[in-house]
Design a protein around this motif. Sequence first.
Motif, PDB file in Angstrom:
ATOM      1  N   LEU A  59       0.823  -1.204   0.000  1.00  0.00           N
ATOM      2  CA  LEU A  59       0.000   0.000   0.000  1.00  0.00           C
ATOM      3  C   LEU A  59       0.860   1.259   0.000  1.00  0.00           C
ATOM      4  O   LEU A  59       0.620   2.198  -0.761  1.00  0.00           O
ATOM      5  N   ALA A  60       1.858   1.283   0.867  1.00  0.00           N
ATOM      6  CA  ALA A  60       2.705   2.474   0.990  1.00  0.00           C
ATOM      7  C   ALA A  60       3.526   2.720  -0.275  1.00  0.00           C
ATOM      8  O   ALA A  60       3.817   3.872  -0.619  1.00  0.00           O
ATOM      9  N   THR A  61       3.899   1.659  -0.978  1.00  0.00           N
ATOM     10  CA  THR A  61       4.717   1.798  -2.184  1.00  0.00           C
ATOM     11  C   THR A  61       3.896   1.783  -3.466  1.00  0.00           C
ATOM     12  O   THR A  61       4.457   1.872  -4.561  1.00  0.00           O
ATOM     13  N   ALA A  62       2.552   1.687  -3.347  1.00  0.00           N
ATOM     14  CA  ALA A  62       1.671   1.563  -4.522  1.00  0.00           C
ATOM     15  C   ALA A  62       2.091   0.376  -5.380  1.00  0.00           C
ATOM     16  O   ALA A  62       1.882   0.367  -6.591  1.00  0.00           O
ATOM     17  N   THR A  84      14.775   4.384 -11.092  1.00  0.00           N
ATOM     18  CA  THR A  84      14.819   5.569 -10.229  1.00  0.00           C
ATOM     19  C   THR A  84      13.440   5.907  -9.680  1.00  0.00           C
ATOM     20  O   THR A  84      13.291   6.247  -8.496  1.00  0.00           O
ATOM     21  N   ASP A  85      12.436   5.833 -10.529  1.00  0.00           N
ATOM     22  CA  ASP A  85      11.083   6.136 -10.088  1.00  0.00           C
ATOM     23  C   ASP A  85      10.637   5.179  -8.985  1.00  0.00           C
ATOM     24  O   ASP A  85      10.023   5.591  -8.000  1.00  0.00           O
ATOM     25  N   GLY A  86      10.963   3.916  -9.142  1.00  0.00           N
ATOM     26  CA  GLY A  86      10.638   2.922  -8.125  1.00  0.00           C
ATOM     27  C   GLY A  86      11.335   3.205  -6.815  1.00  0.00           C
ATOM     28  O   GLY A  86      10.744   3.062  -5.732  1.00  0.00           O
ATOM     29  N   LEU A  87      12.595   3.637  -6.893  1.00  0.00           N
ATOM     30  CA  LEU A  87      13.352   3.953  -5.683  1.00  0.00           C
ATOM     31  C   LEU A  87      12.762   5.158  -4.961  1.00  0.00           C
ATOM     32  O   LEU A  87      12.638   5.166  -3.730  1.00  0.00           O
ATOM     33  N   LEU A  88      12.378   6.178  -5.713  1.00  0.00           N
ATOM     34  CA  LEU A  88      11.799   7.380  -5.104  1.00  0.00           C
ATOM     35  C   LEU A  88      10.485   7.072  -4.398  1.00  0.00           C
ATOM     36  O   LEU A  88      10.221   7.577  -3.297  1.00  0.00           O
ATOM     37  N   ILE A  89       9.660   6.246  -5.017  1.00  0.00           N
ATOM     38  CA  ILE A  89       8.384   5.886  -4.390  1.00  0.00           C
ATOM     39  C   ILE A  89       8.619   5.021  -3.156  1.00  0.00           C
ATOM     40  O   ILE A  89       7.912   5.153  -2.146  1.00  0.00           O
ATOM     41  N   THR A  90       9.614   4.160  -3.198  1.00  0.00           N
ATOM     42  CA  THR A  90       9.961   3.342  -2.036  1.00  0.00           C
ATOM     43  C   THR A  90      10.423   4.227  -0.880  1.00  0.00           C
ATOM     44  O   THR A  90      10.055   4.008   0.284  1.00  0.00           O
ATOM     45  N   LEU A  91      11.218   5.252  -1.191  1.00  0.00           N
ATOM     46  CA  LEU A  91      11.656   6.194  -0.165  1.00  0.00           C
ATOM     47  C   LEU A  91      10.465   6.943   0.432  1.00  0.00           C
ATOM     48  O   LEU A  91      10.374   7.137   1.653  1.00  0.00           O
ATOM     49  N   ALA A  92       9.540   7.348  -0.425  1.00  0.00           N
ATOM     50  CA  ALA A  92       8.358   8.075   0.045  1.00  0.00           C
ATOM     51  C   ALA A  92       7.503   7.206   0.963  1.00  0.00           C
ATOM     52  O   ALA A  92       6.863   7.711   1.898  1.00  0.00           O
ATOM     53  N   SER A  93       7.497   5.903   0.719  1.00  0.00           N
ATOM     54  CA  SER A  93       6.701   5.003   1.555  1.00  0.00           C
ATOM     55  C   SER A  93       7.177   5.015   3.005  1.00  0.00           C
ATOM     56  O   SER A  93       6.383   4.809   3.933  1.00  0.00           O
ATOM     57  N   CYS A  94       8.471   5.253   3.209  1.00  0.00           N
ATOM     58  CA  CYS A  94       9.008   5.294   4.579  1.00  0.00           C
ATOM     59  C   CYS A  94       8.406   6.463   5.361  1.00  0.00           C
ATOM     60  O   CYS A  94       8.111   6.337   6.548  1.00  0.00           O
ATOM     61  N   ALA A  95       8.220   7.593   4.671  1.00  0.00           N
ATOM     62  CA  ALA A  95       7.595   8.745   5.325  1.00  0.00           C
ATOM     63  C   ALA A  95       6.140   8.445   5.673  1.00  0.00           C
ATOM     64  O   ALA A  95       5.649   8.829   6.740  1.00  0.00           O
ATOM     65  N   VAL A  96       5.453   7.734   4.783  1.00  0.00           N
ATOM     66  CA  VAL A  96       4.058   7.365   5.030  1.00  0.00           C
ATOM     67  C   VAL A  96       3.956   6.471   6.261  1.00  0.00           C
ATOM     68  O   VAL A  96       3.112   6.681   7.143  1.00  0.00           O
ATOM     69  N   VAL A  97       4.818   5.463   6.321  1.00  0.00           N
ATOM     70  CA  VAL A  97       4.795   4.533   7.456  1.00  0.00           C
ATOM     71  C   VAL A  97       5.135   5.261   8.751  1.00  0.00           C
ATOM     72  O   VAL A  97       4.517   5.019   9.797  1.00  0.00           O
ATOM     73  N   GLY A  98       6.102   6.174   8.701  1.00  0.00           N
ATOM     74  CA  GLY A  98       6.454   6.947   9.887  1.00  0.00           C
ATOM     75  C   GLY A  98       5.285   7.751  10.430  1.00  0.00           C
ATOM     76  O   GLY A  98       5.084   7.845  11.645  1.00  0.00           O
ATOM     77  N   ALA A  99       4.491   8.306   9.522  1.00  0.00           N
ATOM     78  CA  ALA A  99       3.333   9.105   9.947  1.00  0.00           C
ATOM     79  C   ALA A  99       2.234   8.250  10.560  1.00  0.00           C
ATOM     80  O   ALA A  99       1.424   8.742  11.360  1.00  0.00           O
ATOM     81  N   LEU A 100       2.206   6.971  10.222  1.00  0.00           N
ATOM     82  CA  LEU A 100       1.143   6.084  10.709  1.00  0.00           C
ATOM     83  C   LEU A 100       1.523   5.307  11.973  1.00  0.00           C
ATOM     84  O   LEU A 100       0.716   4.539  12.489  1.00  0.00           O
ATOM     85  N   TYR A 217      -0.826   0.623 -14.010  1.00  0.00           N
ATOM     86  CA  TYR A 217      -0.628  -0.816 -13.860  1.00  0.00           C
ATOM     87  C   TYR A 217      -0.378  -1.184 -12.403  1.00  0.00           C
ATOM     88  O   TYR A 217      -0.926  -2.164 -11.897  1.00  0.00           O
ATOM     89  N   SER A 218       0.442  -0.404 -11.710  1.00  0.00           N
ATOM     90  CA  SER A 218       0.904  -0.768 -10.369  1.00  0.00           C
ATOM     91  C   SER A 218      -0.143  -0.574  -9.285  1.00  0.00           C
ATOM     92  O   SER A 218      -0.270  -1.414  -8.384  1.00  0.00           O
ATOM     93  N   ILE A 219      -0.883   0.530  -9.338  1.00  0.00           N
ATOM     94  CA  ILE A 219      -1.794   0.876  -8.245  1.00  0.00           C
ATOM     95  C   ILE A 219      -2.819  -0.221  -7.955  1.00  0.00           C
ATOM     96  O   ILE A 219      -3.048  -0.557  -6.787  1.00  0.00           O
ATOM     97  N   PRO A 220      -3.475  -0.832  -8.973  1.00  0.00           N
ATOM     98  CA  PRO A 220      -4.402  -1.930  -8.647  1.00  0.00           C
ATOM     99  C   PRO A 220      -3.714  -3.135  -8.013  1.00  0.00           C
ATOM    100  O   PRO A 220      -4.354  -3.920  -7.317  1.00  0.00           O
ATOM    101  N   LEU A 221      -2.403  -3.282  -8.257  1.00  0.00           N
ATOM    102  CA  LEU A 221      -1.675  -4.402  -7.656  1.00  0.00           C
ATOM    103  C   LEU A 221      -1.499  -4.219  -6.156  1.00  0.00           C
ATOM    104  O   LEU A 221      -1.312  -5.196  -5.427  1.00  0.00           O
TER     105      LEU A 221
END
Length: 471
Positions: A59-62, A84-100, A217-221
């Motif tokens: 969920l956090a990484t879409a 690179t795009d995958g890495l950036l979204i993975t990094l952003a997921s850490c901020a999401v998890v931290g907030a939760l 493609y990724s979001i429904p996954l």
Amino acid sequence: MNTSKYKYLFVNIGLFAVNAITTKLLSFILMPIYTIYLATKDYGIMDMSIVVINFIFPLATAMINGGVLRFGIEDQKHIKFYATDGLLITLASCAVVGALLPLLKLSFFGSLGSYALLFFISYLTSCFPNYFGILCRVVNEIKIIPVASLITAFSMLSTTYYFIVYKHMGIIGYFYSYIISNIISTVIYLLGAKLYKYFSLKSVYRNWHLQGPLLKYSIPLAPNAVCDVLGLTFSRFILTSSLGINASGLYAAASKVPNLMSIFQQVFNQAWQISSFQEYKKKDINSFYSIIWKGYCAVLFLGCSIVISIIDPLSNILLHNEFYSAKKYIPILCFGFLFGAASGFFGSIYQTFLKTRPLLIQSLVGAGITVICTWLLVPYIGIAGAVIAVALGNSVMLIIRIIDSRRLIPFNLALPTCLTSLGLILIQAVIATMNTPTTNWISVACLLMILLLQSLNLYPSIKIFITNKKV
């Protein structure tokens, strides 16, 4: 018949097998340590942390991992953008998890909220090895994966012994060993496969138009992946809130034994995705799927039957003290695993043909049934209710996917053989749960019949493969 694609699949299966076997063997070795040196409450907290990470990661990484794998394999020209795009979204997921993190204080997470910081660091250090492992498959650096797995396994084993056995640090020791091992794995991937050379912010800026199709493609996954583990996760939450964290620990302990079969499923899925993405436009795709399906089913059915047949010695090795009572739940867990594993094969069809929305809907139906049945059954029959609910949810999802996927690839399912084998395993599971004096004899008889059925089913394909005749 062109056998090169089969050989390529088998080579990848071999490479991924080293990785999966190492991981599961490590789990096999660590299980006695955990059940001896951890209390059921601590074991429940440990398992809850793993379950929650597996739940929130997609969920956090879409589920960007899936998109990077699918598009990266087919579009090597823009590999730097996808990496690179995958890495950036993975990094952003850490901020999401931290907030939760404050949500971990909720009661159905047990006492996990008391270890929120360690949990966050565990997520932070685990998501990058996960992503880099996917990226290695995209850039054809698969050989580094078993190397990283072996080194990481040695690190996990040695640090677990040090922190839990030698230092007697309990659940804190588990978190320390998990974090250190993930850091080592990350470094191995980055340096060993030289993944750093695929990261470029300029590539993301110049190819921003590729972002739309990738996310579409990724979001429904993401919810699909959540649904795949929702039954397991929800079972933990219901068991914890209704019966306490000890019940969740017993359920987790019982799940470790049938999870031995997931070695093959994990290996196959990783190798099969690559081959499926590469071969789906070929003319003989139906024949390719038919042959692979027969082999996949043979290993699944025989593996499940063997595990049920040797439940007693496995339980004596893995389940100690109060955990031994979890033995009675293992047979039905094995039976339910079959449906989930087979469903995963048909799920790959939708990913191959870029049809992720139907995949999501089917997963929602299966997860919904699991959730409802768990909620209804657990208050009356306890842990057994969660076990039965997972089997029911997986079976319904499999039936839907079998019917619907025929419009994409109408390959030969060998249904008579599959259904007969499934019935024999159900008999094994019920008899093993009842634990009658004739359990072992009946179980062995079922195993031999399954072996005969699957051998007869595979013989024509093996003969064609050996003689290299045209299908």
